[in-house]
Design a protein around this motif. Sequence first.
Motif, mmCIF file in Angstrom:
data_model
loop_
_atom_site.group_PDB
_atom_site.id
_atom_site.type_symbol
_atom_site.label_atom_id
_atom_site.label_comp_id
_atom_site.label_asym_id
_atom_site.label_seq_id
_atom_site.Cartn_x
_atom_site.Cartn_y
_atom_site.Cartn_z
ATOM 1 N N UNK A 102 4.235 4.399 1.863
ATOM 2 C CA UNK A 102 5.266 4.051 0.898
ATOM 3 C C UNK A 102 5.005 4.853 -0.361
ATOM 4 N N UNK A 103 6.050 5.460 -0.917
ATOM 5 C CA UNK A 103 5.932 6.299 -2.106
ATOM 6 C C UNK A 103 6.646 5.599 -3.258
ATOM 7 N N UNK A 104 6.022 5.629 -4.444
ATOM 8 C CA UNK A 104 6.644 4.998 -5.606
ATOM 9 C C UNK A 104 7.898 5.762 -6.021
ATOM 10 N N UNK B 28 -1.287 3.150 4.885
ATOM 11 C CA UNK B 28 -2.130 2.302 5.704
ATOM 12 C C UNK B 28 -2.681 3.157 6.833
ATOM 13 N N UNK B 29 -4.026 3.221 6.886
ATOM 14 C CA UNK B 29 -4.719 4.057 7.864
ATOM 15 C C UNK B 29 -5.691 3.181 8.653
ATOM 16 N N UNK B 30 -6.049 3.659 9.842
ATOM 17 C CA UNK B 30 -6.993 2.922 10.674
ATOM 18 C C UNK B 30 -8.020 3.885 11.252
ATOM 19 N N UNK C 286 -7.475 0.522 6.325
ATOM 20 C CA UNK C 286 -7.707 0.942 4.946
ATOM 21 C C UNK C 286 -6.367 1.176 4.266
ATOM 22 N N UNK C 287 -6.211 0.607 3.063
ATOM 23 C CA UNK C 287 -5.071 0.952 2.222
ATOM 24 C C UNK C 287 -5.535 2.131 1.369
ATOM 25 N N UNK C 288 -4.895 3.249 1.570
ATOM 26 C CA UNK C 288 -5.229 4.462 0.831
ATOM 27 C C UNK C 288 -4.213 4.595 -0.295
ATOM 28 N N UNK C 289 -4.707 4.546 -1.518
ATOM 29 C CA UNK C 289 -3.839 4.690 -2.682
ATOM 30 C C UNK C 289 -4.026 6.105 -3.203
ATOM 31 N N UNK C 290 -2.969 6.858 -3.133
ATOM 32 C CA UNK C 290 -3.004 8.258 -3.557
ATOM 33 C C UNK C 290 -2.287 8.400 -4.893
#
Length: 90
Positions: free
Chosen positions: A38-40, A49-51, A3-7
Amino acid sequence: MLFMVIEKFRNQDAETIYRRLRDKGRMMPEGLTFINSWVTADLGRCFQLMECDNVAMLQQWIAQWSDLIEFEIVPVVDGKETAAVFARRT
């Protein structure tokens, strides 16, 4: 499953988020694996990226942070796996 987690940091308050991370850790349930993040540059968002095999574990983790972070969860597949699917079709 990956899963791509967008925070999106609420109020762009990265300082509070990193303070909690320092004090309490990631607070992830067993079975949820952190791969990388990765942080903007403007400190407003983070891509993680989580699994995990059970989406409920991901939801449990999100509940620990939802007061500080707005989440978007995107199931993803490794590009090599996607390429292999199309390679078999030709």
